[in-house]
Motif scaffolding. Structure first.
Motif, PDB file in Angstrom:
ATOM      1  N   GLU A 264       0.698  -1.319   0.059  1.00 54.16           N
ATOM      2  CA  GLU A 264      -0.106  -0.060  -0.189  1.00 54.16           C
ATOM      3  C   GLU A 264       0.736   1.514  -0.026  1.00 54.16           C
ATOM      4  O   GLU A 264       0.405   2.394  -0.235  1.00 54.16           O
ATOM      5  N   VAL A 265       2.215   1.234   0.037  1.00 43.52           N
ATOM      6  CA  VAL A 265       3.006   2.188  -0.011  1.00 43.52           C
ATOM      7  C   VAL A 265       3.768   2.036  -1.002  1.00 43.52           C
ATOM      8  O   VAL A 265       4.274   2.918  -1.836  1.00 43.52           O
ATOM      9  N   VAL A 266       4.245   0.874  -1.354  1.00 42.45           N
ATOM     10  CA  VAL A 266       5.184   0.534  -2.709  1.00 42.45           C
ATOM     11  C   VAL A 266       4.634   0.705  -4.052  1.00 42.45           C
ATOM     12  O   VAL A 266       4.976   1.591  -4.906  1.00 42.45           O
ATOM     13  N   MET A 267       3.265   0.436  -3.938  1.00 35.94           N
ATOM     14  CA  MET A 267       2.678   0.687  -5.231  1.00 35.94           C
ATOM     15  C   MET A 267       2.310   2.009  -5.625  1.00 35.94           C
ATOM     16  O   MET A 267       2.533   2.760  -6.732  1.00 35.94           O
ATOM     17  N   PRO A 268       1.899   2.947  -4.535  1.00 37.73           N
ATOM     18  CA  PRO A 268       1.755   4.557  -4.943  1.00 37.73           C
ATOM     19  C   PRO A 268       3.034   5.271  -5.216  1.00 37.73           C
ATOM     20  O   PRO A 268       3.296   6.170  -5.818  1.00 37.73           O
ATOM     21  N   LEU A 269       4.344   4.636  -4.636  1.00 41.84           N
ATOM     22  CA  LEU A 269       5.449   5.366  -4.956  1.00 41.84           C
ATOM     23  C   LEU A 269       6.177   4.796  -6.135  1.00 41.84           C
ATOM     24  O   LEU A 269       6.982   5.415  -6.727  1.00 41.84           O
ATOM     25  N   LEU A 270       5.700   3.855  -6.710  1.00 45.31           N
ATOM     26  CA  LEU A 270       6.110   3.056  -8.004  1.00 45.31           C
ATOM     27  C   LEU A 270       5.702   3.934  -9.240  1.00 45.31           C
ATOM     28  O   LEU A 270       4.655   4.043  -9.435  1.00 45.31           O
ATOM     29  N   GLN A 271       6.371   4.641  -9.974  1.00 45.30           N
ATOM     30  CA  GLN A 271       6.034   5.526 -10.958  1.00 45.30           C
ATOM     31  C   GLN A 271       5.908   4.711 -12.223  1.00 45.30           C
ATOM     32  O   GLN A 271       5.016   4.973 -13.034  1.00 45.30           O
ATOM     33  N   THR A 272       6.796   3.704 -12.577  1.00 43.88           N
ATOM     34  CA  THR A 272       6.749   2.806 -13.824  1.00 43.88           C
ATOM     35  C   THR A 272       5.505   1.973 -13.802  1.00 43.88           C
ATOM     36  O   THR A 272       4.808   1.568 -12.681  1.00 43.88           O
ATOM     37  N   ASP A 273       5.042   1.707 -15.038  1.00 40.76           N
ATOM     38  CA  ASP A 273       3.748   0.900 -15.262  1.00 40.76           C
ATOM     39  C   ASP A 273       4.049  -0.588 -14.749  1.00 40.76           C
ATOM     40  O   ASP A 273       4.816  -1.027 -15.407  1.00 40.76           O
ATOM     41  N   LEU A 274       2.991  -0.920 -13.759  1.00 38.95           N
ATOM     42  CA  LEU A 274       3.542  -2.045 -13.203  1.00 38.95           C
ATOM     43  C   LEU A 274       3.085  -3.382 -14.238  1.00 38.95           C
ATOM     44  O   LEU A 274       3.726  -4.437 -14.449  1.00 38.95           O
ATOM     45  N   VAL A 275       2.014  -3.127 -15.124  1.00 46.26           N
ATOM     46  CA  VAL A 275       1.710  -4.119 -16.155  1.00 46.26           C
ATOM     47  C   VAL A 275       2.724  -4.472 -17.219  1.00 46.26           C
ATOM     48  O   VAL A 275       3.191  -5.462 -17.488  1.00 46.26           O
ATOM     49  N   ALA A 276       3.569  -3.273 -17.492  1.00 47.03           N
ATOM     50  CA  ALA A 276       4.425  -3.072 -18.273  1.00 47.03           C
ATOM     51  C   ALA A 276       5.778  -3.979 -17.788  1.00 47.03           C
ATOM     52  O   ALA A 276       6.436  -4.768 -18.535  1.00 47.03           O
TER      53      ALA A 276
END
Ligand code: AMP
Ligand code: GLY
Length: 426
Positions: free
Chosen positions: A300-312
């Motif tokens: 819940e903090v790692v995903m909001p801080l990740l700018q890169t597209d997760l699916v890509a």
């Protein structure tokens, strides 16, 4: 791409939220999901361990990518189940094979793996019913605190930090003789207690290369000032102030790279997330555990801080281009604060109405992730120990926590509790 995500917690809401934002995501399904994931995709009422029913969903909904949230399906071999399936050939399954998931599914396996590859971890020994008296002698010969761990998955309850020899002997007896955790405790790892600060590091690997996708510090104790019983996690911060360049270099050189090299050398099939549970012992990183999934509430903090597209990123992991991908992060501080049911981590009531959550977030830089919630006729109700995780950003960690707390003040349910001191020591 049509994506199916398995799970139903705050971690899955955060993963679903992140994937739904990707231009590569056509349809997003979550099984079984929760009312939060229903805001960003379509929930399907199937259990995460019902592999034949999941297979039917994958066929019916033309799923291109299966993302597994919790450990149980991975340890039970969901990767292998789909790999052998001709009807689903070509579907990307994000997760390790059953053999590789033993890094989480068996503490003895992971300790032996770390020893084989020279990865720093606490000294230990493993025992079974056949070596019970050796185990008792081992406990008596070593200083306390000492850590007694059931080998297999025990729903987060299989680790006992014993402050006396009597307590350690009793836990050992309960696991081996009284089969407190059933088969999961038929083997027990006894290890030295490490004193330090814990940090969770998250990596995505294809078994050859890897990318670090984030890190966080989890606050596991129920009470403020890190007191009281252990929970699944009461809140997280990221970035963690002591994760400076020097410490990161030690983590990558001594832990992440030897782990990936070990996976490669042992020909383990691993295409998914690795969660390194580390202890910072006076500036030196040690491995407490591996998990083969993302953390909750870390996600819940790692995903909001990740700018890169997760699916890509997940697609790159599958097609062998992970090493060439650039990863970027938002240059902000993030905190998540978890609201739990009264009584948690002990017994707690369910089906309690939750109000005010539709009005949240109070601050624009705030995300409300559902964990243990359910949709009832009369509205949203509680359905678990950890109910909601509120994530906020700020220029400082303190500001991020303040924003999350201000939003939680808008949300009400009877017995609701949360820690206001997440990140207090920094
Ligand atoms: P595990 O299930 O291995 O993550 O253990 C649960 C928690 O117990 C960890 O997150 C740590 O807080 C604690 N723990 C486990 N092993 C040790 C150890 N060797 N020294 C200190 N704390 C430990
Ligand atoms: N927050 C710790 C875990 O997910 O295991």
């Amino acid at each position: 791409m049509n994506i199916l995500l398995l799970g139903s917690g705050g971690r899955e809401h955060a993963l679903a939220w992140k994937m739904a934002a990707s231009p590569h995501c056509t349809e997003l399904y979550i099984a079984p999901g929760n009312p939060g994931t229903a805001q960003v995709g379509t929930n399907l009422p199937v259990s995460v361990t019902d592999f034949p029913a999941i297979r039917a969903l994958c066929i019916n909904h033309k799923i291109d990518m299966l993302v597994v949230g919790p450990e149980e399906p991975l340890v039970k071999g969901i990767y292998d189940f789909f790999q052998q399936d001709e009807a689903l050939n070509g579907m990307i399954v994000v997760g390790p094979s059953k053999a590789a998931a033993q890094l989480e599914g068996s503490k003895a396996f992971s300790k032996q793996f770390m020893q084989r590859h020279g990865i720093p971890t606490a000294p230990y020994a493993e025992f079974t019913a056949e070596t019970y008296s050796e185990g008792q002698a081992y406990i008596k010969e070593h200083s306390v605190p000492i850590v007694v761990k059931a080998d297999g998955l025990a729903a987060g309850k299989g680790v006992v930090i014993a402050n006396t020899h009597e307590e350690a002997l009793r836990s050992f007896e309960q696991m081996i003789r009284e089969q407190q955790f059933g088969e999961a405790g038929s083997k027990v790892v006894i290890e030295a207690f490490l004193t330090g600060i814990e940090v969770s590091v998250f990596v995505l690997t294809d078994g050859e290369n890897y990318q670090i996708i984030g890190h966080a510090k989890d606050y596991k104790r129920i009470g403020e000032g890190d007191t009281g019983l252990n929970t699944g996690g009461m809140g997280c911060i990221s970035p963690v102030p002591f994760m400076d360049e020097l410490f990161w270099n030690k983590v990558t050189q001594r832990i992440i790279e030897p782990t990936i090299a070990g996976i490669r050398a042992e020909k383990l099939t691993y295409k998914g997330f690795i969660f390194f549970g580390l202890m910072n012992v006076q500036g030196e990183p040690w491995v407490i555990e591996y998990n083969c999934r993302m953390g909750d509430p870390e996600t819940e903090v790692v995903m909001p801080l990740l700018q890169t597209d997760l699916v890509a990123l997940l697609a790159a992991m599958d097609n062998g281009t992970l090493a060439d991908t650039n990863i970027s992060f938002f240059d902000k501080k993030a905190a998540t604060v978890v609201a739990v049911s009264g009584g948690y981590p002990g017994a707690y009531a369910k089906n309690i109405p939750i109000t005010g959550w539709e009005l949240a977030p109070k601050h624009p830089q705030t995300l409300v992730f559902h964990a243990g919630t359910a949709q009832a006729n009369e509205g949203l109700v509680t359905a678990g120990g950890r109910v909601m995780a509120v994530t906020s950003f700020g220029d400082t960690l303190g500001e991020a926590v303040q924003h999350a707390v201000a939003t939680l003040e808008q949300i009400q349910f009877e017995g609701m509790y949360y820690r206001k001191d997440i990140g207090y020591e920094f």
